[in-house]
Design an enzyme around this catalytic site. Structure first.
Site, mmCIF file in Angstrom:
data_model
loop_
_atom_site.group_PDB
_atom_site.id
_atom_site.type_symbol
_atom_site.label_atom_id
_atom_site.label_comp_id
_atom_site.label_asym_id
_atom_site.label_seq_id
_atom_site.Cartn_x
_atom_site.Cartn_y
_atom_site.Cartn_z
ATOM 1 N N HIS A 80 2.504 3.156 -8.908
ATOM 2 C CA HIS A 80 2.372 1.708 -9.157
ATOM 3 C C HIS A 80 3.605 1.189 -9.893
ATOM 4 O O HIS A 80 4.128 0.124 -9.577
ATOM 5 C CB HIS A 80 1.102 1.422 -9.962
ATOM 6 C CG HIS A 80 -0.166 1.858 -9.286
ATOM 7 N ND1 HIS A 80 -0.435 1.547 -7.972
ATOM 8 C CD2 HIS A 80 -1.238 2.582 -9.724
ATOM 9 C CE1 HIS A 80 -1.619 2.057 -7.642
ATOM 10 N NE2 HIS A 80 -2.124 2.686 -8.679
ATOM 11 N N ASP A 84 0.830 -1.214 0.000
ATOM 12 C CA ASP A 84 0.000 0.000 0.000
ATOM 13 C C ASP A 84 0.863 1.262 0.000
ATOM 14 O O ASP A 84 1.982 1.255 0.513
ATOM 15 C CB ASP A 84 -0.926 -0.022 1.229
ATOM 16 C CG ASP A 84 -2.121 0.903 1.068
ATOM 17 O OD1 ASP A 84 -2.335 1.430 -0.050
ATOM 18 O OD2 ASP A 84 -2.850 1.092 2.058
ATOM 19 N N LEU A 103 10.981 -20.372 -4.295
ATOM 20 C CA LEU A 103 9.915 -19.577 -3.681
ATOM 21 C C LEU A 103 8.604 -19.665 -4.477
ATOM 22 O O LEU A 103 8.610 -19.570 -5.697
ATOM 23 C CB LEU A 103 10.379 -18.110 -3.637
ATOM 24 C CG LEU A 103 9.367 -17.090 -3.118
ATOM 25 C CD1 LEU A 103 9.222 -17.186 -1.605
ATOM 26 C CD2 LEU A 103 9.790 -15.668 -3.505
#
Ligand code: IPE
Ligand code: IPE
Ligand code: MG
Length: 241
Positions: free
Chosen positions: A32, A15, A126
């Protein structure tokens, strides 16, 4: 470092992109775009530390209510990031996954995403899960539907439904619950993220905005996590005996 205290699963609510852009007098989409660098660093960091699962909240169901031009910019950025980052993810043995109402995305986004998921599907490093058009209440209702279907098809008695049976129908099935959830930008809420899975998560809310989140900030999160005593309802004495 005490390997025991490294979470197996970390989830991040990324955020603060809009506020970051505003600080520089830029359009929100620049926030972004700069957030992609932080994603790259977070993935690298988790690889280095031996974290097994990283789940990133990238777009919520509620985010569909944002202005059209921001949504269009986000869709473009998503396709761009998937195409550009996948070779590197693959090289680092990362396996990409996605959770959320993916059918609500434009077809080109779904196509590129599925290609990248398929391309990395045999990787053993991962597991990077992107939560896209995700909302936890949506996920839970979908899981209820699938649970009911099974109950009817297999003639299961309601009293045999337990947590384990139910959670097999969540989109996160197969992953451990996140031990640590980080939300950047100082906001302290879940915004419809992993409500079921967060039952016993530790929370960390750094003030740093997502595009500024670097490995040192991630390191602070782990330092903080290491200090927590996870009691799961027991007493401190029981945990330390
Ligand atoms: C998070 O940053 C990214 C998305 C929700 C897609 P925001 O865009 O929410 O940034 P702020 O909260 O407005 O600063
Ligand atoms: C939550 O962020 C969703 C993501 C980070 C993708 P928002 O910025 O949209 O959340 P609220 O609406 O402020 O709670
Ligand atoms: Mg926000």
């Amino acid at each position: 470092m005490d390997k025991f205290k490294i979470p197996r699963h970390i989830a991040i609510i990324m955020d603060g992109n809009g506020r970051w852009a505003k600080k520089f007098g830029l359009n929100r989409i620049h926030g972004h775009k700069n957030g992609v660098t932080s994603v790259r660093e977070a993935v690298e960091f988790c690889g280095e530390k031996g974290v097994e699962f990283l789940t990133l909240y990238a777009f919520s169901t509620e985010n569909w209510d944002r202005p059209r031009d921001e949504i269009n910019g986000l869709m473009e950025l998503l396709v761009d990031a998937i195409v550009k980052e996948t070779p590197n993810l693959h090289k680092n043995k990362v396996r990409l996954k996605a959770i959320g109402n993916l059918a609500s995305f434009p077809e080109n986004v779904q196509g590129k995403l599925n290609q990248a998921i398929e391309f990395t599907s045999n990787n053993t490093g991962l597991v990077l899960t992107l939560a896209l058009a995700y909302s936890s209440r949506w996920e839970i209702v979908e899981a209820v539907k699938r649970t009911v279907e099974k109950v009817v098809a297999e003639n299961i008695k309601p009293e045999s439904i337990n947590e384990n049976f139910f959670e097999q129908n969540l989109t996160t099935f197969g992953m451990p619950d996140p031990e640590l959830i980080i939300r950047t930008s100082g906001e302290q809420r879940l915004s419809n993220f992993l409500l079921w899975q967060a039952a016993y998560s530790e929370f960390y809310f750094p003030a740093v905005l997502w595009p500024d989140f670097r490995k040192k900030d991630f390191e602070h999160a782990l330092d903080e996590y290491r200090k927590r005593e996870r009691r799961f309802g027991k007493t401190s004495e029981q945990i330390n005996q």
